[in-house]
Scaffold this motif. Structure first.
Motif: not given
Length: 420
Positions: A241-243, A264-269, A296-302, A325-330
């Protein structure tokens, strides 16, 4: 009190006692003050008139006299606030409007340019008389999408609409008829779905829960978007939803986001690896500079290849546990998060020139983030650090910030670092 043809009658400046007897005495003083001002008013016109009364039924006569007085003097900006400061924001629908907009407002409304109604109901049949109305604010009232559609189609001069603590707006649907608004502000309403065709929209500000989005805005028109999901009380896997919200507002040049979105934005698909092509030139982050916000900050930078400025507005934010939920950098030491970045965002190589830090605590996480940006930002020109000082530790923080300023490894030879 009159000043430059502006009058503000605010009960809160007079009534502050918890005793009912004293409160009534104070209210009588307030009503006498209003009566004297109206009786001795000598100016011909009124620019702005504001009346704030939390229990208008007990003084209906003076309220109607105030409104009539303002309308008869050609008021252009009318603010009527009958809400109670003690009302619970979590139970919006429990409060019926405490007053009905007097008929004289419709009769003499052709001069009105701005209308603010809090806990004040209104009828749609006579809004056609408001031929100059550009700005409407509604608060503490039940209002349906159909009512807003009628309002905007009847009064076609309205450019700005603000809704604060309104209910019956679960589905905010303006799909079929394009909305002419240039500004739309939604604050703590009960909206869950936004379907809006707004080709003229320049500014959108939202504060509330995460919503399902289907919003059309026009490139080269939308300028600024402010997204605050501070009403979310726990981690929800609503990254999709945030995406989608970010995609819908991709053409905006200025984007403000909250800590919840960063977390939370990293929790999407998989959006962290599928960046959005945002048109953002100025990114404003309401952040705590906590490791949970880094992905999330890195995602916005990219996602912001043309980014020119970042503002970190640092404060105490709600930091959530992601549960299962596990982030890619857990599993990565937060101190090494930025050290392990192998791909430098395009904006750091080509466009980012200014970094602004408001309320810097000079924590290790904050300094590591700034060092990463400083060591990879090839065209950086300024890093401006404003130190937090409410706890008396400003000089200590200044010393830590100077370590950053004196550090080697700056990617840009033109970089200047200021510390205030």
């Amino acid at each position: 009190m009159p000043r430059d043809n502006n009058i503000d009658f605010n009960e809160n400046f007079f009534v502050d006692s918890t005793s009912d007897e004293i409160k009534q005495e104070q209210r009588n003083v307030f009503i006498n003050f209003i009566t004297n001002v109206i009786a001795n008013f000598t100016n011909r016109d009124i620019n702005r008139f504001s009346l704030t009364v939390s229990n208008p039924q007990t003084c209906r006569d003076i309220v109607e006299r105030c409104v009539a007085f303002a309308m008869q003097h050609g008021v252009r900006d009318l603010n009527l606030d009958f809400s109670n400061p003690k009302w619970d924001e979590d139970n919006l629908g429990d409060h019926d409007a405490l007053f009905q907009l007097p008929s004289i407002v419709y009769e003499l409304g052709s001069s009105l340019e701005s209308l603010k109604l809090y806990s004040c109901s209104f009828g749609m049949q006579d809004f056609a008389n408001f031929t100059s109305l550009k700005d409407v604010s509604l608060g503490w009232i039940g209002v349906k999408t159909e009512t807003l559609e009628t309002l905007l189609s009847t009064c076609r001069t309205i450019e700005s609409l603000s809704l604060e603590k309104c209910w019956n707006l679960e589905i905010f649907n303006f799909e079929h008829e394009p909305v002419r608004l240039t500004r739309l502000m939604i604050n703590k309403c009960d909206s869950e779905y936004f379907i809006v065709n707004a080709p003229n929209l320049k500014y959108f500000k939202y504060s509330g829960v995460v919503f399902t989005s289907d919003i059309y805005v026009r490139p080269n028109v939308i300028e600024e978007v402010y997204l605050d999901f501070a009403l979310e009380s726990e981690f929800n896997e609503c990254g999709n939803e945030l995406y989608k919200i970010l995609v819908d507002f991709a053409p905006a040049k200025i984007l403000t986001v909250c800590s919840f979105l960063l977390q939370v934005v990293p929790s999407g698909d998989n959006p962290v690896r599928t960046e959005i092509d945002l048109n953002v030139r100025h990114l404003i982050l309401k952040t705590q500079m906590h490791p949970h916000e880094f992905c999330g900050f890195e995602f916005l930078l990219n996602s912001c290849p043309m980014l020119e400025k970042i503002t970190f507005d640092i404060g105490q934010r709600a930091i959530f546990s992601a549960g299962d939920y596990e982030t890619p950098d857990d599993g990565i030491d937060p101190k090494k998060f930025w050290q392990l970045r192998r791909v430098v965002p395009q904006c750091l190589r080509r466009s980012l020139k200014v970094i602004e830090v408001i309320g810097s605590r000079t924590t290790e996480e904050e300094l590591m983030t700034l060092f990463f940006l400083m060591s990879t930002g090839k065209v950086l020109e300024q890093i401006n650090i404003n130190l937090f000082n409410d706890d008396g530790l400003k000089e200590r923080r200044r010393g830590r910030a100077r370590l950053l300023a004196n550090a080697a490894g700056k990617a840009s030879k033109n970089l200047q670092i200021s510390i205030d």
